[in-house]
Motif scaffolding. Structure first.
Motif, short mmCIF file in Angstrom:
data_model
loop_
_atom_site.label_atom_id
_atom_site.label_comp_id
_atom_site.label_asym_id
_atom_site.label_seq_id
_atom_site.Cartn_x
_atom_site.Cartn_y
_atom_site.Cartn_z
N UNK A 183 0.96 -1.25 -0.03
CA UNK A 183 0.02 0.12 0.17
C UNK A 183 0.98 1.26 0.05
N UNK A 184 0.30 2.31 -0.39
CA UNK A 184 1.04 3.67 -0.58
C UNK A 184 0.37 4.63 -0.32
N UNK A 185 0.64 6.07 -0.04
CA UNK A 185 0.03 7.30 0.11
C UNK A 185 0.80 8.12 -1.03
N UNK B 199 -4.11 10.63 -1.40
CA UNK B 199 -4.49 9.54 -2.64
C UNK B 199 -3.95 8.26 -1.95
N UNK B 200 -4.67 7.29 -1.45
CA UNK B 200 -4.19 6.00 -0.94
C UNK B 200 -4.43 4.83 -2.02
N UNK B 201 -3.69 3.89 -1.90
CA UNK B 201 -3.51 3.01 -2.80
C UNK B 201 -3.20 1.67 -2.27
N UNK B 202 -4.07 0.44 -2.49
CA UNK B 202 -4.15 -0.69 -2.20
C UNK B 202 -3.51 -1.60 -3.24
N UNK B 203 -2.27 -2.03 -3.27
CA UNK B 203 -1.65 -2.44 -4.36
C UNK B 203 -1.64 -1.36 -5.46
#
Length: 205
Positions: A133-135, A191-195
């Motif tokens: 995950x990343x922001x 903005x947050x990402x899951x994979x």
């Protein structure tokens, strides 16, 4: 609905906070008020009387059934969805509370302090133990992590928490933040990402 959160669950973040690599003897648990939940792309209004507010990007899981004293080997049956959230933290206040051995609710449980993204059914994702995950803030990646680096994994956390609290459908668990936390500012776009899937998107005001 209860919001559980985990502190100091990534060793590099512990060094970031305290200047040393270490693993707590047991999971560090705290809770957030239900009014802390920030969802549906609503903006985060940065408090003007709490000092520096830091983002802490985390994997979040949703409890899907009633459970008490859950064995770790069965814990995977008790959550059905995953997303990315931000545990907003009043950093200076946290330092003061920690130095006095006081609870963290004031610095982490205030209104809007639990931003949460759109849920993704765990059956549509890789093994939760390997999730990345990343922001991004204003289009730049500022924090990233992998569940494999957790000191206490999701199933272990659920087993531990359920020794003390009955878990109910709809309860939420923030699983801790990796290194890379930092301050937020007015007009930041989060903005947050899951994979590679964007699940979190909101602005700071």
């Amino acid at each position: 609905m209860k919001i559980f959160a985990i502190g100091m669950n990534y060793i590099q973040h512990n060094k970031e906070l305290d200047g040393a690599l270490y693993k707590p003897e047991r999971p560090v648990i705290f809770t957030k008020a239900d009014s802390a939940l920030l969802k549906n792309r609503k903006p985060f209004f940065i408090p003007d009387d709490m000092g520096q507010i830091d983002y802490e990007t985390e994997l979040v899981v949703r409890i899907s059934r009633l459970g008490k004293s859950i064995p770790e080997r069965f814990a995977h049956r008790y959550y059905d969805a995953v997303t990315v959230g931000i545990d907003f933290t009043a950093r200076q206040m946290q330092r003061e509370l920690r130095s006095k051995g006081l609870p963290w609710e004031l610095c982490k449980g205030f209104d809007g302090a639990a931003a949460i993204g759109e849920w993704v059914d765990k059956s549509k994702l890789p093994d939760i133990r390997l999730l990345r995950f990343h922001l991004d803030i204003n289009g730049q990646t500022v924090q990233q992590g992998c569940a494999a680096d957790m000191l206490f994994g999701v199933d272990e956390l659920i087993a531990y928490i359920s020794r003390y609290f009955t878990l109910k459908t709809g309860d939420i668990l923030y699983t801790g933040t990796p290194a890379g936390v930092g301050p937020v500012h007015i007009d930041d776009h989060m903005e947050g990402y899951l994979e590679e899937r964007k699940v979190l998107d909101f602005n700071c005001k």
